[in-house]
Write a protein that holds these residues in place. Structure first.
Motif, PDB file in Angstrom:
ATOM      1  N   GLY A 272       0.789  -1.227   0.000  1.00  0.00           N
ATOM      2  CA  GLY A 272       0.000   0.000   0.000  1.00  0.00           C
ATOM      3  C   GLY A 272       0.821   1.276   0.000  1.00  0.00           C
ATOM      4  O   GLY A 272       0.314   2.341  -0.330  1.00  0.00           O
ATOM      5  N   SER A 273       2.098   1.188   0.367  1.00  0.00           N
ATOM      6  CA  SER A 273       2.953   2.377   0.394  1.00  0.00           C
ATOM      7  C   SER A 273       3.590   2.673  -0.958  1.00  0.00           C
ATOM      8  O   SER A 273       4.195   3.729  -1.140  1.00  0.00           O
ATOM      9  N   VAL A 274       3.454   1.764  -1.919  1.00  0.00           N
ATOM     10  CA  VAL A 274       4.049   1.962  -3.248  1.00  0.00           C
ATOM     11  C   VAL A 274       3.227   2.995  -4.015  1.00  0.00           C
ATOM     12  O   VAL A 274       2.035   2.825  -4.235  1.00  0.00           O
ATOM     13  N   LEU A 275       3.903   4.067  -4.424  1.00  0.00           N
ATOM     14  CA  LEU A 275       3.248   5.138  -5.175  1.00  0.00           C
ATOM     15  C   LEU A 275       3.479   5.005  -6.673  1.00  0.00           C
ATOM     16  O   LEU A 275       2.665   5.465  -7.466  1.00  0.00           O
ATOM     17  N   ALA A 276       4.601   4.378  -7.059  1.00  0.00           N
ATOM     18  CA  ALA A 276       4.904   4.215  -8.484  1.00  0.00           C
ATOM     19  C   ALA A 276       6.003   3.184  -8.672  1.00  0.00           C
ATOM     20  O   ALA A 276       6.814   2.954  -7.774  1.00  0.00           O
ATOM     21  N   LEU A 277       6.014   2.584  -9.849  1.00  0.00           N
ATOM     22  CA  LEU A 277       7.109   1.721 -10.297  1.00  0.00           C
ATOM     23  C   LEU A 277       7.380   2.148 -11.730  1.00  0.00           C
ATOM     24  O   LEU A 277       6.455   2.149 -12.563  1.00  0.00           O
ATOM     25  N   TYR A 278       8.623   2.561 -12.009  1.00  0.00           N
ATOM     26  CA  TYR A 278       8.935   3.100 -13.327  1.00  0.00           C
ATOM     27  C   TYR A 278      10.386   2.804 -13.706  1.00  0.00           C
ATOM     28  O   TYR A 278      11.207   2.452 -12.848  1.00  0.00           O
ATOM     29  N   ALA A 279      10.688   2.946 -14.995  1.00  0.00           N
ATOM     30  CA  ALA A 279      12.037   2.742 -15.501  1.00  0.00           C
ATOM     31  C   ALA A 279      12.836   4.036 -15.357  1.00  0.00           C
ATOM     32  O   ALA A 279      12.378   5.104 -15.768  1.00  0.00           O
ATOM     33  N   ARG A 280      14.019   3.920 -14.773  1.00  0.00           N
ATOM     34  CA  ARG A 280      14.869   5.095 -14.590  1.00  0.00           C
ATOM     35  C   ARG A 280      15.212   5.755 -15.932  1.00  0.00           C
ATOM     36  O   ARG A 280      15.226   6.974 -16.065  1.00  0.00           O
ATOM     37  N   GLU A 281      15.453   4.940 -16.941  1.00  0.00           N
ATOM     38  CA  GLU A 281      15.951   5.439 -18.216  1.00  0.00           C
ATOM     39  C   GLU A 281      14.948   6.270 -19.006  1.00  0.00           C
ATOM     40  O   GLU A 281      15.338   7.197 -19.721  1.00  0.00           O
TER      41      GLU A 281
ATOM     42  N   GLY B  15      11.321   6.747 -17.702  1.00  0.00           N
ATOM     43  CA  GLY B  15      10.161   7.143 -16.896  1.00  0.00           C
ATOM     44  C   GLY B  15       8.903   6.340 -17.141  1.00  0.00           C
ATOM     45  O   GLY B  15       7.875   6.609 -16.533  1.00  0.00           O
ATOM     46  N   GLN B  16       8.959   5.334 -18.023  1.00  0.00           N
ATOM     47  CA  GLN B  16       7.762   4.542 -18.295  1.00  0.00           C
ATOM     48  C   GLN B  16       7.472   3.614 -17.124  1.00  0.00           C
ATOM     49  O   GLN B  16       8.382   3.031 -16.545  1.00  0.00           O
ATOM     50  N   GLY B  17       6.201   3.476 -16.793  1.00  0.00           N
ATOM     51  CA  GLY B  17       5.777   2.642 -15.684  1.00  0.00           C
ATOM     52  C   GLY B  17       4.368   2.991 -15.280  1.00  0.00           C
ATOM     53  O   GLY B  17       3.539   3.325 -16.124  1.00  0.00           O
ATOM     54  N   MET B  18       4.100   2.977 -13.978  1.00  0.00           N
ATOM     55  CA  MET B  18       2.740   3.231 -13.505  1.00  0.00           C
ATOM     56  C   MET B  18       2.776   3.891 -12.129  1.00  0.00           C
ATOM     57  O   MET B  18       3.584   3.525 -11.285  1.00  0.00           O
ATOM     58  N   MET B  19       1.854   4.843 -11.954  1.00  0.00           N
ATOM     59  CA  MET B  19       1.644   5.449 -10.639  1.00  0.00           C
ATOM     60  C   MET B  19       0.424   4.800 -10.008  1.00  0.00           C
ATOM     61  O   MET B  19      -0.480   4.357 -10.720  1.00  0.00           O
ATOM     62  N   PHE B  20       0.404   4.759  -8.689  1.00  0.00           N
ATOM     63  CA  PHE B  20      -0.710   4.167  -7.951  1.00  0.00           C
ATOM     64  C   PHE B  20      -1.297   5.225  -7.024  1.00  0.00           C
ATOM     65  O   PHE B  20      -0.587   6.087  -6.524  1.00  0.00           O
ATOM     66  N   ALA B  21      -2.600   5.124  -6.776  1.00  0.00           N
ATOM     67  CA  ALA B  21      -3.265   6.032  -5.841  1.00  0.00           C
ATOM     68  C   ALA B  21      -2.759   5.755  -4.433  1.00  0.00           C
ATOM     69  O   ALA B  21      -2.464   4.618  -4.077  1.00  0.00           O
ATOM     70  N   GLU B  22      -2.676   6.810  -3.626  1.00  0.00           N
ATOM     71  CA  GLU B  22      -2.242   6.637  -2.243  1.00  0.00           C
ATOM     72  C   GLU B  22      -3.322   5.933  -1.438  1.00  0.00           C
ATOM     73  O   GLU B  22      -4.502   6.196  -1.617  1.00  0.00           O
ATOM     74  N   GLU B  23      -2.896   5.046  -0.559  1.00  0.00           N
ATOM     75  CA  GLU B  23      -3.813   4.351   0.344  1.00  0.00           C
ATOM     76  C   GLU B  23      -3.620   4.913   1.736  1.00  0.00           C
ATOM     77  O   GLU B  23      -2.526   5.288   2.119  1.00  0.00           O
ATOM     78  N   GLU B  24      -4.707   4.959   2.502  1.00  0.00           N
ATOM     79  CA  GLU B  24      -4.619   5.467   3.869  1.00  0.00           C
ATOM     80  C   GLU B  24      -4.643   4.361   4.903  1.00  0.00           C
ATOM     81  O   GLU B  24      -3.933   4.399   5.880  1.00  0.00           O
ATOM     82  N   ASP B  25      -5.475   3.344   4.693  1.00  0.00           N
ATOM     83  CA  ASP B  25      -5.671   2.328   5.723  1.00  0.00           C
ATOM     84  C   ASP B  25      -5.359   0.920   5.237  1.00  0.00           C
ATOM     85  O   ASP B  25      -5.830  -0.053   5.802  1.00  0.00           O
ATOM     86  N   GLY B  26      -4.563   0.816   4.180  1.00  0.00           N
ATOM     87  CA  GLY B  26      -4.201  -0.502   3.679  1.00  0.00           C
ATOM     88  C   GLY B  26      -5.206  -1.119   2.734  1.00  0.00           C
ATOM     89  O   GLY B  26      -5.073  -2.263   2.353  1.00  0.00           O
ATOM     90  N   THR B  27      -6.231  -0.371   2.353  1.00  0.00           N
ATOM     91  CA  THR B  27      -7.200  -0.897   1.397  1.00  0.00           C
ATOM     92  C   THR B  27      -7.147  -0.079   0.121  1.00  0.00           C
ATOM     93  O   THR B  27      -6.757   1.086   0.140  1.00  0.00           O
ATOM     94  N   GLU B  28      -7.527  -0.677  -0.968  1.00  0.00           N
ATOM     95  CA  GLU B  28      -7.533   0.018  -2.253  1.00  0.00           C
ATOM     96  C   GLU B  28      -8.600   1.109  -2.227  1.00  0.00           C
ATOM     97  O   GLU B  28      -9.673   0.923  -1.669  1.00  0.00           O
ATOM     98  N   PRO B  29      -8.308   2.271  -2.835  1.00  0.00           N
ATOM     99  CA  PRO B  29      -9.357   3.282  -2.918  1.00  0.00           C
ATOM    100  C   PRO B  29     -10.481   2.786  -3.819  1.00  0.00           C
ATOM    101  O   PRO B  29     -10.224   2.026  -4.756  1.00  0.00           O
ATOM    102  N   PRO B  30     -11.725   3.179  -3.530  1.00  0.00           N
ATOM    103  CA  PRO B  30     -12.837   2.679  -4.342  1.00  0.00           C
ATOM    104  C   PRO B  30     -12.778   3.234  -5.757  1.00  0.00           C
ATOM    105  O   PRO B  30     -12.314   4.341  -5.975  1.00  0.00           O
TER     106      PRO B  30
END
Length: 128
Positions: free
Chosen positions: A83-92, A94-109
Motif C-alpha cells: 500500500g505504500s508503493v506510489l509508483a514503479l517506473y524505468a529510470r531510463e 520514466g515509463q511505468g505506472m503510478m498508484f493512488a495513495e492508500e490510507e488504511d491498507g485498502t484500495e481506494p474505491p
C-alpha cells in the motif's frame, strides 16, 4: 476481490527488467510499517532502485516488498508494504505506472463502484 496492486507491481518489474531498464520504486515513507533508511527520505517519499544488481533477496509479495540493499556502503533490510508503493517506473525513460495513495491498507474505491442508491434511469413522459 483482492488488490490488483501486487500483481501489477510484479508485471511492471518484469516488463521493465526485460527491456534492460532499471526499475525504480517510489514509496510513501510515512506509511505504517515502512522500513527504509531515513536519511534518504525527501518530502515523505523515497526512491529505491530494485534492480537485480542493486538488491539481494528481492521478494515481491502480495502484502510486502522486501530486500536488502546497500546505502553508502552499509547494508539495510528494506520493508515496503504494498500500500505504500506510489509508483514503479524505468529510470531510463520514466515509463511505468503510478498508484493512488492508500490510507488504511485498502484500495481506494473505483469511481464506477456500486452505491447504496440505485442509479436513475431515463424515462419517457407523455407531453400534451
Amino acid at each position: 476481490m483482492t488488490s490488483s496492486r501486487p500483481y501489477l507491481i510484479r508485471a511492471l518489474y518484469e516488463w521493465i527488467s526485460d527491456n534492460d531498464c532499471t526499475p525504480y520504486l517510489l514509496v510513501n515513507s510515512e506509511f505504517d510499517e515502512v522500513v527504509v533508511p531515513t536519511e534518504y527520505i525527501e518530502d515523505g517519499k523515497i526512491v529505491l532502485n530494485i534492480s537485480m544488481g542493486a538488491v539481494s533477496g528481492l521478494e515481491l509479495g502480495d502484502e510486502v516488498i522486501s530486500f536488502s540493499a546497500r546505502f553508502s556502503g552499509k547494508s539495510n533490510d528494506i520493508f515496503v508494504p504494498i500500500g505504500s508503493v506510489l509508483a514503479l517506473y524505468a529510470r531510463e525513460n520514466g515509463q511505468g505506472m503510478m498508484f493512488a495513495e492508500e490510507e488504511d491498507g485498502t484500495e481506494p474505491p473505483d469511481d464506477d463502484s456500486p452505491t447504496d442508491t440505485p442509479p436513475t434511469r431515463p424515462s419517457l413522459r407523455v407531453v400534451k
